[in-house]
Design a protein around this motif. Structure first.
Motif, PDB file in Angstrom:
ATOM      1  N   ARG A   1       0.819  -1.211   0.000  1.00 15.73           N
ATOM      2  CA  ARG A   1       0.000   0.000   0.000  1.00 15.73           C
ATOM      3  C   ARG A   1       0.854   1.263   0.000  1.00 15.73           C
ATOM      4  N   SER A   2       2.052   1.154   0.536  1.00 15.09           N
ATOM      5  CA  SER A   2       2.915   2.327   0.604  1.00 15.09           C
ATOM      6  C   SER A   2       4.376   1.918   0.476  1.00 15.09           C
ATOM      7  N   GLY A   3       5.198   2.895   0.122  1.00 14.58           N
ATOM      8  CA  GLY A   3       6.618   2.634  -0.038  1.00 14.58           C
ATOM      9  C   GLY A   3       6.936   2.004  -1.380  1.00 14.58           C
TER      10      GLY A   3
ATOM     11  N   ASP B   1       1.665  -6.338   8.208  1.00 17.03           N
ATOM     12  CA  ASP B   1       0.402  -5.824   8.750  1.00 17.03           C
ATOM     13  C   ASP B   1      -0.046  -4.560   8.027  1.00 17.03           C
ATOM     14  N   ARG B   2       0.908  -3.717   7.693  1.00 17.47           N
ATOM     15  CA  ARG B   2       0.583  -2.465   7.006  1.00 17.47           C
ATOM     16  C   ARG B   2       0.803  -2.548   5.494  1.00 17.47           C
ATOM     17  N   SER B   3       1.346  -3.680   5.036  1.00 17.13           N
ATOM     18  CA  SER B   3       1.678  -3.850   3.615  1.00 17.13           C
ATOM     19  C   SER B   3       2.523  -2.688   3.116  1.00 17.13           C
ATOM     20  N   SER B   4       3.548  -2.357   3.881  1.00 16.05           N
ATOM     21  CA  SER B   4       4.353  -1.185   3.544  1.00 16.05           C
ATOM     22  C   SER B   4       5.833  -1.518   3.452  1.00 16.05           C
ATOM     23  N   TRP B   5       6.506  -0.877   2.497  1.00 16.89           N
ATOM     24  CA  TRP B   5       7.951  -0.956   2.350  1.00 16.89           C
ATOM     25  C   TRP B   5       8.577   0.329   2.875  1.00 16.89           C
ATOM     26  N   THR B   6       9.673   0.218   3.598  1.00 19.42           N
ATOM     27  CA  THR B   6      10.463   1.376   4.000  1.00 19.42           C
ATOM     28  C   THR B   6      11.934   1.041   3.813  1.00 19.42           C
TER      29      THR B   6
END
Length: 388
Positions: A110-112, A175-180
């Motif tokens: 979703r993000s990243g 859990d957040r489906s996010s890449w950082t």
């Protein structure tokens, strides 16, 4: 569906959940050609009985690959990256290991931004998140922002696409489906691939790997809370440089390294213990000195055992015919008394067959599983007897 044993392979993905060793992918040589193994099957190795079981898979099945990076988080096997017929990839997949369907799901974010395509990378698991490090892959010229984090392979480039090694750190939160991409500090490792890594508590360790045309055995630690790198300088004679080896945590203060490809391209069968408190290496005596391995897998089993599976016993870039499919069990710590008793009785099941039937149900089932292990692993049984 049950079969005898998983097929020989190298460059596969393997992970354990305490009960099973899960094996997916990799490749083997057929008539001098490299052939990826089926992508719609998952092999389960029972750590108690030593028996294999094959399960078919469905869903959004990933391409057949080698060099993927796999780990288990919250009952799901995740794989990232790898090399398929189309080259390196940066796709992410997961499969629920406990619902009985073995259905692949392509993981979206979703993000990243995901890391660039790569293989021969490694990962740590911390607080339910996956942290990926290093690898070999390709970037557009415009994507190479820091030459210190991406070393170009001068032998591999096409127009504005460059291949090379990196030392990047990327984190994925399922859990957040996010890449950082955390900003790290301290002395970071040089860009590398085919290295080995392990996690102990909140620390991620990386050892060795290929750096350009050489191989190293240096050890670095990344604090996964503060994102601070530090190099651990050995207080003793260190192992020779290597790539395609494995590193496994076996206690709160020790790591087990096995195999790999040496600087002069020799497959290695050495086992080493690195003590994080003394910062010293100790060469470990073991029964598999005649079984060198590279591009194998190694996972922690029961009671700090290390289960090494597959890999090659030849220099695969030249011969590529020495793929293996045996599971090597390394004892790295003293066994608890209950384990010693179970194994003693199980290795002599015929002698104690009537007494086994009189054991409490839970203990009887445990002994019967170990009996199966010793019956199917005669060499292990003989070794156990010689250690009395």
């Amino acid at each position: 569906m049950s079969e005898t044993v998983a097929r020989e392979r190298s460059g596969h993905t393997a992970a354990t959940d305490g009960q099973y060793l899960y094996v997916w992918g990799g490749y083997v040589s057929v008539a001098e050609h490299e052939v990826f193994l089926p992508n719609d099957e998952l092999w389960l190795y029972d750590l108690e009985t030593g028996l294999w079981e094959r399960h078919g898979m469905c869903g959004s099945i990933p391409p057949s690959m080698s060099g993927t990076c796999g780990c288990i988080v919250n009952g799901h096997l995740y794989i990232f990256g790898g090399c398929c017929d189309d080259g390196q990839t940066n796709e992410h997949y997961s499969v629920n290991l406990h619902d009985g369907t073995f259905t692949w799901r392509k993981v979206s974010h979703r993000s990243g931004s995901p890391p660039s395509p790569r293989d021969k990378l490694s990962c740590w698991v911390h607080k339910g998140r996956m942290i990926y490090f290093g690898g070999y892959g390709h970037k557009l010229l415009s994507e190479i922002k820091d030459p210190k984090s991406f070393t170009v392979d001068e032998a591999s480039w096409a127009e504005d696409i460059f291949w090379g090694w990196n030392n990047e750190t990327h984190e994925f939160d399922p859990d957040r489906s996010s890449w950082t991409e955390p900003q790290t500090s301290g002395r970071s490792p040089a860009p590398r691939a085919a290295h080995a890594s392990a996690t102990i508590g909140s620390k991620g360790y990386v050892c060795g790997g290929r750096i350009k045309e050489t191989r190293t055995s240096d050890v670095f630690c990344l604090d996964l809370n503060s994102w601070t790198w530090s190099e651990i300088v050995s207080s003793s004679a260190a192992p020779s440089g290597r790539s395609w080896h494995t590193l496994t945590s076996v206690s709160d203060s020790s790591l087990f390294m096995f195999g790999g490809l040496s600087v002069d391209c020799r497959p290695l069968s050495e086992g080493w213990i690195f003590n994080l408190e003394t910062k010293g290496w100790t060469r470990m005596e073991h029964q598999y000195k005649d079984k060198p391995r590279l591009w194998h897998s190694a996972c922690q089993g029961r009671d700090s055992d290390v289960i090494v599976f597959g890999g090659s016993h030849d220099y695969i870039l030249l011969v590529d015919k020495g793929h293996c499919n045996d599971a090597l069990v390394f004892q790295t710590q003293p066994y608890p008394l209950i384990r010693l008793c179970e194994d003693f009785i199980a290795s002599r099941a015929r002698m104690f067959r009537f007494q086994i039937l009189c054991l409490p149900p839970k203990l009887r089932r445990a002994v019967q599983k170990r009996t199966t292990f010793f019956r199917t692993n005669r060499k292990t049984r003989n070794i156990f007897r010689t250690l009395e």
